[in-house]
Design a protein around this motif. Structure first.
Motif, short mmCIF file in Angstrom:
data_model
loop_
_atom_site.label_atom_id
_atom_site.label_comp_id
_atom_site.label_asym_id
_atom_site.label_seq_id
_atom_site.Cartn_x
_atom_site.Cartn_y
_atom_site.Cartn_z
N THR A 64 0.69 -1.12 -0.03
CA THR A 64 -0.11 0.08 0.08
C THR A 64 0.78 1.33 0.06
OG1 THR A 64 -1.79 -1.20 1.27
CG2 THR A 64 -1.75 1.29 1.19
N LEU A 65 1.91 1.15 0.64
CA LEU A 65 2.91 2.39 0.77
C LEU A 65 3.94 2.32 -0.52
CD1 LEU A 65 3.90 2.48 4.51
CD2 LEU A 65 2.36 3.78 3.30
N THR A 66 4.17 1.43 -1.28
CA THR A 66 5.12 1.20 -2.11
C THR A 66 4.55 1.08 -3.80
OG1 THR A 66 5.43 -0.85 -1.78
CG2 THR A 66 6.92 0.51 -0.73
N LEU A 67 3.92 -0.28 -3.86
CA LEU A 67 3.46 -0.42 -5.29
C LEU A 67 2.37 0.42 -5.34
CD1 LEU A 67 3.46 -2.35 -7.74
CD2 LEU A 67 2.20 -3.85 -6.33
N VAL A 68 1.31 0.60 -4.76
CA VAL A 68 -0.10 1.16 -5.04
C VAL A 68 0.33 2.74 -5.47
CG1 VAL A 68 -2.11 2.23 -4.31
CG2 VAL A 68 -1.37 -0.13 -3.82
N PRO A 69 1.19 3.66 -4.71
CA PRO A 69 1.32 4.97 -5.07
C PRO A 69 2.43 5.03 -6.11
CG PRO A 69 1.83 4.60 -2.80
CD PRO A 69 1.53 3.37 -3.35
N SER A 101 9.08 -2.81 -6.59
CA SER A 101 8.10 -2.67 -5.58
C SER A 101 7.94 -4.09 -4.77
CB SER A 101 6.87 -2.47 -5.92
OG SER A 101 6.96 -0.87 -6.34
N LEU A 102 8.03 -5.07 -5.57
CA LEU A 102 7.58 -6.56 -5.09
C LEU A 102 8.99 -6.91 -4.32
CD1 LEU A 102 6.12 -8.30 -8.33
CD2 LEU A 102 4.83 -7.63 -5.84
N PHE A 103 10.32 -6.37 -4.71
CA PHE A 103 11.51 -6.73 -4.12
C PHE A 103 11.52 -5.89 -2.70
CE2 PHE A 103 15.92 -5.86 -3.16
CZ PHE A 103 16.40 -7.37 -3.29
N ILE A 104 10.99 -4.82 -2.59
CA ILE A 104 10.87 -4.15 -1.19
C ILE A 104 9.97 -5.05 -0.32
CG2 ILE A 104 10.38 -2.15 -0.13
CD1 ILE A 104 11.12 -0.35 -2.51
N VAL A 105 8.67 -5.31 -0.86
CA VAL A 105 7.85 -6.04 -0.14
C VAL A 105 8.35 -7.24 0.34
CG1 VAL A 105 5.78 -7.45 -0.31
CG2 VAL A 105 5.78 -5.08 -1.28
#
Length: 208
Positions: A64-69, A101-105
């Motif tokens: 919600t804080l990375t991929l979505v924005p 984003s997926l890597f951060i997640v």
């Protein structure tokens, strides 16, 4: 550079840590404390189901804080451009956004679950989360002062993520060493975290 900068903001990572401390520090710790793991496995539930359920909480909030924005910013950029020139010039950009984003997640999921598995007290878990993150940055600074080497960035969580982001977004890395070294280091960390969490859950499951 714009999307890379957003996804590597120190403020963003700090916000993730605060959110995870509030909503995810007790994911495993509370189950260990109240011996709830045994109740989970008393039902037709596998260890993989249990861990995926816990990971899903972290994945949702970090995404919600990375991929979505990031996706919304990309769509707005296309809309305000008024044409597909931006997309045609950078056709790979959406893939970079998704992949990083997926890597951060993945990293924060492994990090939070590892921290939550190390104690049955959520306050200790919060201390571990912030302590490990901040200590990694302090360690980077100490080694850089001593050796003046760009490889000191390998000790820092934030620096490694920024280095990987540069590789994913095809821009110049902030530190003078190959970005894939940071990628490998974080990947190994995630794998080892999985092994530790799996072992901790197994240990609680066996002791009945």
């Amino acid at each position: 550079n714009f999307f890379k900068s957003y996804l590597t903001l120190d403020l963003l990572y700090f916000a993730i840590l605060i959110l995870m401390s509030i909503g995810a520090a007790g994911l495993l710790a509370d189950d260990f404390r109240h011996k709830a793991v045994q109740l989970y496995f008393a039902r037709p539930l596998t260890k993989a189901d249990y861990l995926l359920g816990k990971a899903g909480v972290v994945i949702f909030f970090v995404g919600t804080l990375t991929l979505v924005p990031a996706i919304l910013l990309y769509i707005l950029k296309l809309l305000f451009a008024g044409s597909f020139a931006f997309f045609l010039e950078y056709p790979w950009l959406i893939l970079s956004i998704l992949a990083f984003s997926l890597f951060i997640v993945l990293f924060f999921t492994a990090f939070i679950l590892l921290a939550s598995s190390l104690s049955n007290n959520r306050n200790y878990v919060i201390s571990i989360i912030f302590g490990f993150y901040l200590f990694s940055e302090i360690l980077r600074g100490i080694f850089f002062v001593i050796f003046r080497s760009p490889f000191s960035a390998l000790f820092s969580i934030a620096a490694n993520l920024k280095q990987v982001a540069a590789g994913f977004f095809l821009v110049k890395p902030p530190y003078d060493y190959p970005w894939y070294l940071s990628f490998l280091l974080i990947s190994v960390f995630c794998f080892l975290s999985y092994l530790v969490v799996k072992h901790k859950v197994r240990g609680v499951e066996v002791i009945k």
